[in-house]
Design a protein around this motif. Structure first.
Motif, PDB file in Angstrom:
ATOM      1  N   ALA A  69       1.039  -1.494   0.227  1.00 53.93           N
ATOM      2  CA  ALA A  69       0.048   0.236  -0.265  1.00 53.93           C
ATOM      3  C   ALA A  69       0.687   1.130   0.110  1.00 53.93           C
ATOM      4  N   SER A  70       2.229   1.265   0.117  1.00 55.07           N
ATOM      5  CA  SER A  70       3.512   2.121   0.674  1.00 55.07           C
ATOM      6  C   SER A  70       4.405   2.072   0.438  1.00 55.07           C
ATOM      7  N   ALA A  71       4.853   2.833   0.249  1.00 58.68           N
ATOM      8  CA  ALA A  71       6.837   2.579   0.360  1.00 58.68           C
ATOM      9  C   ALA A  71       7.899   2.180   1.254  1.00 58.68           C
ATOM     10  N   GLY A  72       6.104   1.670   2.382  1.00 57.70           N
ATOM     11  CA  GLY A  72       6.969   1.271   3.099  1.00 57.70           C
ATOM     12  C   GLY A  72       7.850   2.448   4.074  1.00 57.70           C
ATOM     13  N   TYR A  73       8.550   1.735   5.465  1.00 59.53           N
ATOM     14  CA  TYR A  73       8.408   2.815   6.212  1.00 59.53           C
ATOM     15  C   TYR A  73       9.860   1.811   7.305  1.00 59.53           C
ATOM     16  N   ALA A  74      10.964   1.886   8.020  1.00 60.28           N
ATOM     17  CA  ALA A  74      11.478   0.988   8.846  1.00 60.28           C
ATOM     18  C   ALA A  74      11.450   1.751  10.320  1.00 60.28           C
ATOM     19  N   GLU A  75      10.445   0.778  11.056  1.00 65.91           N
ATOM     20  CA  GLU A  75      10.319   0.701  12.511  1.00 65.91           C
ATOM     21  C   GLU A  75      12.011   0.702  13.601  1.00 65.91           C
ATOM     22  N   VAL A  76      11.945   1.094  14.052  1.00 67.45           N
ATOM     23  CA  VAL A  76      12.760   1.831  15.588  1.00 67.45           C
ATOM     24  C   VAL A  76      11.796   0.353  16.320  1.00 67.45           C
ATOM     25  N   GLN A  77      12.421  -0.643  16.708  1.00 68.73           N
ATOM     26  CA  GLN A  77      11.379  -1.623  17.892  1.00 68.73           C
ATOM     27  C   GLN A  77      11.887  -0.979  19.231  1.00 68.73           C
ATOM     28  N   ALA A  78      13.632  -0.619  19.211  1.00 67.28           N
ATOM     29  CA  ALA A  78      14.069  -0.796  20.657  1.00 67.28           C
ATOM     30  C   ALA A  78      14.955   0.634  20.816  1.00 67.28           C
ATOM     31  N   LEU A  79      15.078   1.513  21.958  1.00 65.70           N
ATOM     32  CA  LEU A  79      15.862   2.463  21.675  1.00 65.70           C
ATOM     33  C   LEU A  79      16.090   2.221  23.438  1.00 65.70           C
ATOM     34  N   VAL A  80      17.798   2.302  23.458  1.00 58.80           N
ATOM     35  CA  VAL A  80      17.702   2.375  25.287  1.00 58.80           C
ATOM     36  C   VAL A  80      19.317   3.033  25.355  1.00 58.80           C
ATOM     37  N   VAL A  81      19.714   3.389  26.442  1.00 61.09           N
ATOM     38  CA  VAL A  81      20.840   4.404  26.746  1.00 61.09           C
ATOM     39  C   VAL A  81      20.741   3.861  28.053  1.00 61.09           C
ATOM     40  N   SER A  82      21.514   3.303  29.169  1.00 57.62           N
ATOM     41  CA  SER A  82      21.627   3.299  30.595  1.00 57.62           C
ATOM     42  C   SER A  82      21.070   4.464  30.568  1.00 57.62           C
ATOM     43  N   LYS A  83      20.909   4.191  32.034  1.00 60.92           N
ATOM     44  CA  LYS A  83      19.764   5.368  32.955  1.00 60.92           C
ATOM     45  C   LYS A  83      21.799   6.419  33.563  1.00 60.92           C
ATOM     46  N   ASP A  84      22.412   5.990  33.731  1.00 61.84           N
ATOM     47  CA  ASP A  84      23.564   6.680  34.350  1.00 61.84           C
ATOM     48  C   ASP A  84      24.250   7.440  32.572  1.00 61.84           C
ATOM     49  N   HIS A  85      24.183   7.047  31.718  1.00 57.52           N
ATOM     50  CA  HIS A  85      24.495   7.534  30.952  1.00 57.52           C
ATOM     51  C   HIS A  85      23.562   8.604  29.264  1.00 57.52           C
ATOM     52  N   ARG A  86      22.696   8.857  30.506  1.00 54.52           N
ATOM     53  CA  ARG A  86      21.569   9.540  29.538  1.00 54.52           C
ATOM     54  C   ARG A  86      21.867  11.019  29.953  1.00 54.52           C
ATOM     55  N   GLY A  87      20.968  12.163  29.133  1.00 51.51           N
ATOM     56  CA  GLY A  87      21.302  13.499  28.772  1.00 51.51           C
ATOM     57  C   GLY A  87      22.943  14.285  28.157  1.00 51.51           C
ATOM     58  N   HIS A  88      23.492  13.285  27.366  1.00 50.78           N
ATOM     59  CA  HIS A  88      24.890  13.753  27.469  1.00 50.78           C
ATOM     60  C   HIS A  88      24.854  13.292  25.744  1.00 50.78           C
ATOM     61  N   GLY A  89      23.784  12.905  24.736  1.00 52.34           N
ATOM     62  CA  GLY A  89      23.746  13.127  23.315  1.00 52.34           C
ATOM     63  C   GLY A  89      24.243  12.138  22.952  1.00 52.34           C
ATOM     64  N   LEU A  90      24.315  10.709  24.012  1.00 55.61           N
ATOM     65  CA  LEU A  90      24.169   9.184  23.306  1.00 55.61           C
ATOM     66  C   LEU A  90      22.635   8.556  22.372  1.00 55.61           C
ATOM     67  N   GLY A  91      22.168   9.282  23.304  1.00 54.65           N
ATOM     68  CA  GLY A  91      20.424   8.624  22.260  1.00 54.65           C
ATOM     69  C   GLY A  91      20.257   8.479  21.428  1.00 54.65           C
ATOM     70  N   ALA A  92      20.361  10.189  20.927  1.00 54.74           N
ATOM     71  CA  ALA A  92      20.488  11.228  19.852  1.00 54.74           C
ATOM     72  C   ALA A  92      21.523  10.237  18.443  1.00 54.74           C
ATOM     73  N   ALA A  93      22.708   9.989  19.614  1.00 52.32           N
ATOM     74  CA  ALA A  93      23.584   9.142  18.481  1.00 52.32           C
ATOM     75  C   ALA A  93      23.277   8.139  17.836  1.00 52.32           C
ATOM     76  N   LEU A  94      23.204   7.541  18.811  1.00 49.84           N
ATOM     77  CA  LEU A  94      22.381   6.140  18.456  1.00 49.84           C
ATOM     78  C   LEU A  94      21.104   5.811  17.488  1.00 49.84           C
ATOM     79  N   LEU A  95      20.491   6.879  17.819  1.00 52.60           N
ATOM     80  CA  LEU A  95      19.214   7.041  17.352  1.00 52.60           C
ATOM     81  C   LEU A  95      20.314   7.530  15.545  1.00 52.60           C
ATOM     82  N   ARG A  96      20.362   8.501  15.420  1.00 56.71           N
ATOM     83  CA  ARG A  96      20.992   9.239  14.443  1.00 56.71           C
ATOM     84  C   ARG A  96      21.722   7.799  13.012  1.00 56.71           C
ATOM     85  N   HIS A  97      22.749   6.971  13.817  1.00 57.17           N
ATOM     86  CA  HIS A  97      22.994   5.860  13.226  1.00 57.17           C
ATOM     87  C   HIS A  97      22.040   4.867  12.288  1.00 57.17           C
TER      88      HIS A  97
END
Length: 147
Positions: A69-97
């Motif tokens: 029905a469409s060109a499809g998509y990719a779905e992020v099924q999981a994304l997590v950064v340890s609580k001790d390492h949040r707030g430093h841009g690591l999650g954003a880097a992982l999501l971009r990758h």
């Protein structure tokens, strides 16, 4: 190099499974390794780990969805950064990758789902340029219900 993102390996299962409770799931290292093996047998599936100074501090999983029905998509099924390492841009880097993997395979868009109770995650996704596409219900039926 202090930051490295690479495909998840079976030997990452112990450290990666320790991150899963932050997503609301309890997964044994054995189960995670088995699931990773099964996942690698399907096309357009990838799991990544993020290492910070050689230690796994995050993971993601992305799945391509091809549709008639469409060109499809990719779905992020999981994304997590340890609580001790949040707030430093690591999650954003992982999501971009993770998104780069999807776009390189020709998917025109990336989707993700987030429980309505995860308000902090919603703020993060909006800050990364995501917008809420629609509200929907999720339905499921267990194989154990057959019979």
């Amino acid at each position: 190099m202090p930051l490295l993102i690479r495909p998840m390996l079976a030997e990452d299962a112990v450290d990666a499974s320790a991150l899963m409770p932050d997503l609301g799931y309890e997964v044994t290292p054995t189960d995670l390794a088995e699931r990773l093996t099964r996942l690698s047998e399907w096309p357009d599936q990838q799991a990544f780990v993020m290492l910070w100074h050689g230690r796994i501090v995050g993971l993601s999983q992305v799945q391509g969805v091809r549709l008639l029905a469409s060109a499809g998509y990719a779905e992020v099924q999981a994304l997590v950064v340890s609580k001790d390492h949040r707030g430093h841009g690591l999650g954003a880097a992982l999501l971009r990758h993770t998104m780069a993997w999807a776009f390189a395979r020709g998917y025109p868009r990336v989707r993700l789902r987030s429980g309505i109770h995860r308000e902090e995650a919603h703020r993060f996704y909006r800050a990364q340029g995501f917008s809420q596409a629609r509200a929907s219900y999720a339905f499921e039926r267990l194989a154990a219900d057959e019979g």
